[in-house]
Structure formats: C-alpha cells, structure tokens
Design an enzyme around this catalytic site. Sequence first.
Site, PDB file in Angstrom:
ATOM      1  N   CYS A 122       0.857  -1.189   0.000  1.00  0.00           N
ATOM      2  CA  CYS A 122       0.000   0.000   0.000  1.00  0.00           C
ATOM      3  C   CYS A 122       0.893   1.238   0.000  1.00  0.00           C
ATOM      4  CB  CYS A 122      -0.879  -0.029   1.255  1.00  0.00           C
ATOM      5  SG  CYS A 122      -1.779   1.503   1.509  1.00  0.00           S
ATOM      6  N   GLU A 157      10.690  -0.694  -9.754  1.00  0.00           N
ATOM      7  CA  GLU A 157       9.522  -0.677 -10.634  1.00  0.00           C
ATOM      8  C   GLU A 157       8.212  -0.373  -9.901  1.00  0.00           C
ATOM      9  OE1 GLU A 157       9.583  -4.291 -13.010  1.00  0.00           O
ATOM     10  OE2 GLU A 157      11.030  -3.372 -14.353  1.00  0.00           O
ATOM     11  N   CYS A 162      -3.725   0.707  -4.881  1.00  0.00           N
ATOM     12  CA  CYS A 162      -4.257   0.009  -3.707  1.00  0.00           C
ATOM     13  C   CYS A 162      -5.601   0.628  -3.364  1.00  0.00           C
ATOM     14  CB  CYS A 162      -3.286   0.170  -2.543  1.00  0.00           C
ATOM     15  SG  CYS A 162      -3.931  -0.488  -0.992  1.00  0.00           S
ATOM     16  N   CYS A 164      -7.389   0.066  -0.466  1.00  0.00           N
ATOM     17  CA  CYS A 164      -7.727  -0.110   0.958  1.00  0.00           C
ATOM     18  C   CYS A 164      -8.390   1.153   1.510  1.00  0.00           C
ATOM     19  CB  CYS A 164      -6.487  -0.453   1.762  1.00  0.00           C
ATOM     20  SG  CYS A 164      -5.434   0.964   2.110  1.00  0.00           S
ATOM     21  N   CYS A 167      -6.233   4.259   1.582  1.00  0.00           N
ATOM     22  CA  CYS A 167      -6.104   4.890   0.262  1.00  0.00           C
ATOM     23  C   CYS A 167      -7.382   5.635  -0.118  1.00  0.00           C
ATOM     24  CB  CYS A 167      -5.738   3.847  -0.796  1.00  0.00           C
ATOM     25  SG  CYS A 167      -4.020   3.288  -0.661  1.00  0.00           S
ATOM     26  N   GLU A 315      17.986  -2.134 -16.559  1.00  0.00           N
ATOM     27  CA  GLU A 315      17.887  -3.590 -16.718  1.00  0.00           C
ATOM     28  C   GLU A 315      17.637  -3.921 -18.182  1.00  0.00           C
ATOM     29  OE1 GLU A 315      14.830  -5.492 -14.444  1.00  0.00           O
ATOM     30  OE2 GLU A 315      15.223  -4.302 -12.664  1.00  0.00           O
ATOM     31  N   TRP A 323       9.462 -14.552 -18.393  1.00  0.00           N
ATOM     32  CA  TRP A 323       8.044 -14.205 -18.251  1.00  0.00           C
ATOM     33  C   TRP A 323       7.362 -13.945 -19.579  1.00  0.00           C
ATOM     34  CZ3 TRP A 323       7.660  -9.374 -20.293  1.00  0.00           C
ATOM     35  CH2 TRP A 323       8.802  -8.560 -20.238  1.00  0.00           C
ATOM     36  N   LYS A 364      14.297 -18.402 -11.775  1.00  0.00           N
ATOM     37  CA  LYS A 364      15.493 -19.233 -11.916  1.00  0.00           C
ATOM     38  C   LYS A 364      15.831 -19.557 -13.371  1.00  0.00           C
ATOM     39  CE  LYS A 364      13.254 -23.704 -10.806  1.00  0.00           C
ATOM     40  NZ  LYS A 364      11.899 -23.216 -10.478  1.00  0.00           N
ATOM     41  N   HIS A 366      15.382 -17.136 -15.768  1.00  0.00           N
ATOM     42  CA  HIS A 366      15.576 -15.859 -16.463  1.00  0.00           C
ATOM     43  C   HIS A 366      17.039 -15.725 -16.890  1.00  0.00           C
ATOM     44  CE1 HIS A 366      15.712 -11.551 -17.265  1.00  0.00           C
ATOM     45  NE2 HIS A 366      14.403 -11.486 -17.125  1.00  0.00           N
TER      46      HIS A 366
HETATM   47  C1  GLA Z   1      11.799  -6.515 -13.799  1.00  0.00           C
HETATM   48  C2  GLA Z   1      12.325  -6.455 -12.378  1.00  0.00           C
HETATM   49  C3  GLA Z   1      13.448  -7.398 -12.104  1.00  0.00           C
HETATM   50  C4  GLA Z   1      13.225  -8.725 -12.781  1.00  0.00           C
HETATM   51  C5  GLA Z   1      13.025  -8.494 -14.247  1.00  0.00           C
HETATM   52  C6  GLA Z   1      12.865  -9.773 -15.037  1.00  0.00           C
HETATM   53  O1  GLA Z   1      12.340  -5.598 -14.638  1.00  0.00           O
HETATM   54  O2  GLA Z   1      12.707  -5.159 -11.999  1.00  0.00           O
HETATM   55  O3  GLA Z   1      13.550  -7.568 -10.703  1.00  0.00           O
HETATM   56  O4  GLA Z   1      12.112  -9.348 -12.240  1.00  0.00           O
HETATM   57  O5  GLA Z   1      11.864  -7.750 -14.440  1.00  0.00           O
HETATM   58  O6  GLA Z   1      12.762  -9.524 -16.401  1.00  0.00           O
HETATM   59 ZN    ZN Z   2      -3.794   1.245   0.498  1.00  0.00          ZN
END
Ligand code: GLA
Ligand code: ZN
Length: 687
Positions: A122, A157, A162, A164, A167, A315, A323, A364, A366
């Site tokens: 939150c 990120e 939220c 709740c 909020c 990143e 993913w 694991k 990635h």
């Molecule tokens: C995001 C997150 C990371 C990781 C990557 C995987 O960008 O910030 O911690 O999980 O995705 O792609």
């Molecule tokens: Zn909240």
Amino acid sequence: MQKYDLFNGKVNNMLHGADYNPDQWLHRPDILEKDIELMKKANCNVMSLGIFSWSTLEPKEGDFQFEWLDQIIDNLYQNGISVILATPSGARPDWLAAKYPEVLRVNADRSHNLFGERHNHCYTSPVYREKIKIINRKLAERYGEHPAVIMWHVSNEYGGDCHCELCQQDFRKWLQNKYGSLENLNRSWWSSFWSHTYTNWENIESPAPQGMQSVHGLALDWKRFSSDQTIEFYKNEIEPLREITPQIPITTNFMYKYIGLNYWKFAQEVDVVSWDSYPSWHSDYETDIDRAVDTAFMHDMFRSLKDGKPFLLMESTPSKTNWQPVAKLKRPGMHKLSSLQAVAHGSDSVQYFQWRKSRGGVEKFHGSVVGHAGHENTRVFKDVAALGAELQKLNSITGTTVKAEVAVVFDQENRWAINEASGPRQEKKDYLKTCLSHYKNFWQQGVSVDIINQEKDFSQYKLVIAPMLYLLKENTAARLKKFVKNGGTVVSTYWTGIVNENDLCFLGGFPGPLRDLFGIWSEELDALYDQDSNQIVIKNNTGLKAGQEYEAKIFCDLIQLEGAEALAEYKSDFYAGQPALTVNNYGKGKAYYIASRNEDDFLKDFYYNLIIKLNLTKIILAQLPEGVTAQKRSDANNDYIFLMNFSEDEKKIELREELSEIIDENVIKDNIILKKYEVKIFKKKIL
Ligand code: GLA
Ligand code: ZN
C-alpha cells in the site's frame, strides 16, 4: 551543446553491470568470490545491490544486519566495481506483513492480498512509510560516504494501485483539495448521468468491477491520484537520502509502456531517469525492425522526460526472459545491437537483470550473465564481456545529448482517457501504436525525435506531431496555436480535441479549441469494420503525388473545411469527395489534419515530403535502406553517430561524407556495408 554530469563528478565512463543478489548466496562464500572474478572478466564496473534484501537486512523488526553488505560493498570497491545501492521497499519481510496487515494491498475488487510476491504494498500505509524510512536512513548513514556508492536505486519498478480504506480516505482528501465542493466535483464529473450525484464525500469510492465504472472523471482522477500517491510514497522514501547524502544522485527504475504512472511528473523528482527494457526480439508476430522502432520510441521518451539528460538502461536481459510467453534467445549480434541502441538514444549504461541466475524461485530460468553452470565459457558471457570491452571505448559519449527538431506527443493522461472511452472502435483505439506509426518514419530516415507530453514546451521544435490528442488540457490549445503562429508545423489526426481534462466533451464542434488552428470542423467520425476500407486520393498541386490512392481503415473522420485546404479526399461511401487530409496556414506556420487512419505507405510518403519541406536535419547524408537507422548524440565539439541494421539482410549505405569509426578506428568515405544486426559508431567533429 551542454554535457551532462549524472554522478556529480564521481563517474565518467559508460556503466556496464547488473542486478546483483548476493543475499541469496551468503551460505556460499566460494560463489561470492567467484562472482568478483567473473565480474572483472565480464568487464563490469557497476552492480545494483540490495533491491530485494529487506528480509536479510532486517530479519526481525528492529534487528538490523549490515555486516554482510559491508563486506560485499568493500569487496566490490576493492575490485574496481561501483555500487548502485537500492532501498528495499519493493518486497517486504514476512514479519512486517504479519504484524501490520495494513501494508498489504487491497485489489480493485476489494479482496485483500496475503503475504507474498512483490511490488504490491500500500502506498498510503503510515506503517510501511515509517518502516521503509527507518531502514533507508540506516542505509544512508552507513553507506553514504562509501566511495563505491555512486547512486541510489529507490525501490523497484513502482506500480499498481491500492484500494484499501487508507487509500480511499486519502483519495477523498485529494478530491476535496482539487474540487473544493461536492457541487464542483459533481459538475466536473457530469455525475448526474445515471443518477451518480455524490451527496457525501464518504460515498466516493475508487472504481471497482462491482462498483463504479462509468464516471470517466472519477476514473481519470483515480489514476491521477494513484500516480501522485506513488510519487508521495517515493518522496517519503528519499527524505533521509536527501538529508544525509545530498551528493548521491537518485533514480528509480521505470518500465516499458507502463500505463499506471505519470512518468513525466515522476521524472521531476528523480535526478536521473532509468528504465528496464525487455524487447521480445525475433518474435513470430512482428519484425525485429518494428520491435526496434518500438524500443527506440521508449528510449527517446525516457531521455525526453528530463529534456535530453542521458538516462540509464537499468535492466535488460543478456539472453532471454522467463516471463514472456516464449523465452526466445537473442540471436548472435542482437545483444550488442540492442545494447548499443540504448546508448545511441541517450543511455550512459548497459545493465542487466541479472548477474547470476537464482537457484530457486520464479526467476530461476531468467537470462543472466552467469548461469547455473557457474563459469565464463558460455556464449552469453562472451557476448557480455565483449560488449563491456567495447563500451570502454565509448566513454567520451557519456554526458552527451540528443537535439531533436521533431517531437511526437505521447501523453499519459490522454492515454488513460482514450482507454477509458467507450467507442468508436473499442478494441482498435491503439493510441500508442498510432504514435509509433508516425514516429517510425523519422526513425527510418535518421531524423532525431523527442517524445513529449502535451505540457512540454513546443517552441524548441520545428515540427510537433500530436496524433489522437483526444484529451486536450486547458492551455495546450493556446500553446499549440502560439507555436504554429510563430512558424511551427503541427500534424494531428482524427479524434483530437474531443474532451477537456475532466473528460467532458467540448461543446460547439470538434476539434474543440483547435478548430480554428486546423481550419476544419469534424462533424462525425465513422468507424469501419476490420475488413472494411475506404481510400483517400491525393489532389492536384499538393506537393504529394496527385491521384495517388492510400487505404483508410478503422477511423474516417468526416470533416468540413473552415479555412483549411484539402490535400486529399475520400474516394468512396457516402462521404466520397469530402476532405481526408487538410492543411491550414496559421500565422507563419501550418497545421495538418489527417482525418483517417491510413496505411503506413501514406505516412511514409507524407513525412518523406515534410522532412524535405521543413528542411529537417538528417543524421547522415544518405538514403537509409529499410531497417537501418541513424541516431546521434552530441556535445559542443563532436557528433557521435550510430548506424544500426535491425534487418536480417546485409545493407549498403552510399555515403556522401567521410566518417571515422570509433570502435574499429576505420575511416569510411563512400560505401558502408552493415551486416545483419550490425552496428557501427562514428565520431564527427562539429565544424
Ligand atoms: C523486472 C524487475 C526485475 C526482474 C526483471 C525480469 O524488470 O525489476 O527484478 O524481475 O523484471 O525480467
Ligand atoms: Zn492502500
């Protein structure tokens, strides 16, 4: 041109590194030792540390354990590796969730989260705010003076909302502050519609699948509030950092195409913008060229958030993600190309998620620099090490910027409003895709572009393109008119100037306050089925090819001329002969209106023409073959030109000037051959 100093004098080379999670390996000192050896071999000079370390740093409430981090940071420093130190609010320890359930998020359907996952706390909870501030203060006190620490990586990120009760209460306060009275709120929200008039502030609830979904003003304000609340949470996080370590710059990593936050507002609160880029190269649903255009757009946007200040690629994956639906490996050459693409658009770093693959957990599989085999004899490691060595030759590019004469307006609040709108083509509104289709033509011709929102200053540009500017803020119209009056050129499309910032339709005819700028009135908007099309036909003496036809799909705006000149007209249906493309002389400038969603060939020819007409600077004096782009960064003395081939074919560029390569140190006079996925970087003295 100004050269930027992102790190207050502490760093002046290209950063190359990764998210590093040694807290997962504290029971394996051999691995931690190996990490350092491999980091040096990979030519890494920075690591982002501590992003998800809260439970290791504070295993019990108030019991802080920093010794392990001391050792890691010292060790990195002794081996020439700097640290971007994170604050750990992205995920929390179990004791915190168990003792203070208010920190856990409530979803839109009012279901309460259990402990688990991340990025799901939150933003209002006073307990979470207090706890993160305590640990951030300790981190700042302990590491603020450490010579390894060059930057704060605040949380991870940020995103989501939220619902709740805490909020909801803050939302109501935010609304009271904005509207003053319920009467004003009801009028601004047009809430008499379906009898939704609010008679008590306490009756206002955030949008919910089982509750309110049809008051657009409420939906828009909820998005604004959630974004503001996240920024408030962040500001709370950085208070101790600003107080104790004013010399250390602050960033937080933004996301690709993320719709939940107003990054333009957020960027004002960070010192350096950084973002996480995971393009799905080599997919079966688009070409690498299209993917490159999309990624370039994002890089340009993140650079534009701080008016050209270099950003950091915080990143990216050295090989694949876990993913995406298909975890496709980057094909040979793509790692270097996509990494240098970021640099070409203004990044002063290439960083990865992740340094070493975790042994367990959802990530694991990635991609990482070091895999489960644990050594450097891998394709990916070699690619990374080679790139690291090349980045060292690009140190003089750090701090340089991009000067663009063209801006594409991609406005987040407009995006919210367009998504919320019901009709005219529910699934095909495609605001971002439309912006990309305009942008692509400049990418392909090697013309620099900024991506801005509607509040940015237009006066520095020659050409402003604002496709589908559906939500028009109060002074945007006046600012656009001033820009054109003074000699600027603006291009817009169907579905512009429809609602004001409360999502209320303009009365008196669309495009609302822009009607006299474009010299047209949009009377009706026709929506076409996917398989339907109309054609637009170019008229005589327009500068475009007379008689040329282009396909129009999805949207056909039926406009009347009110001073503008028609450059093309519809070919069929009951509106055959009506204007489909117009230009209006306004002061010293021109305003173009593209009434229908046309096939890409139209935009290609239209912008090819406009680039010549407006004498826009092309980065290199050559016609670029399909899939090859040129991008440029500059300081006061030099231009750094990046030529990149995102196509799968070898491409030849016929140069009309002499260029000196940086990495390979060749001088090229006539023809440049770029192999599949090849990138070349040139340095050119500004005369
Ligand atoms: C995001 C997150 C990371 C990781 C990557 C995987 O960008 O910030 O911690 O999980 O995705 O792609
Ligand atoms: Zn909240």
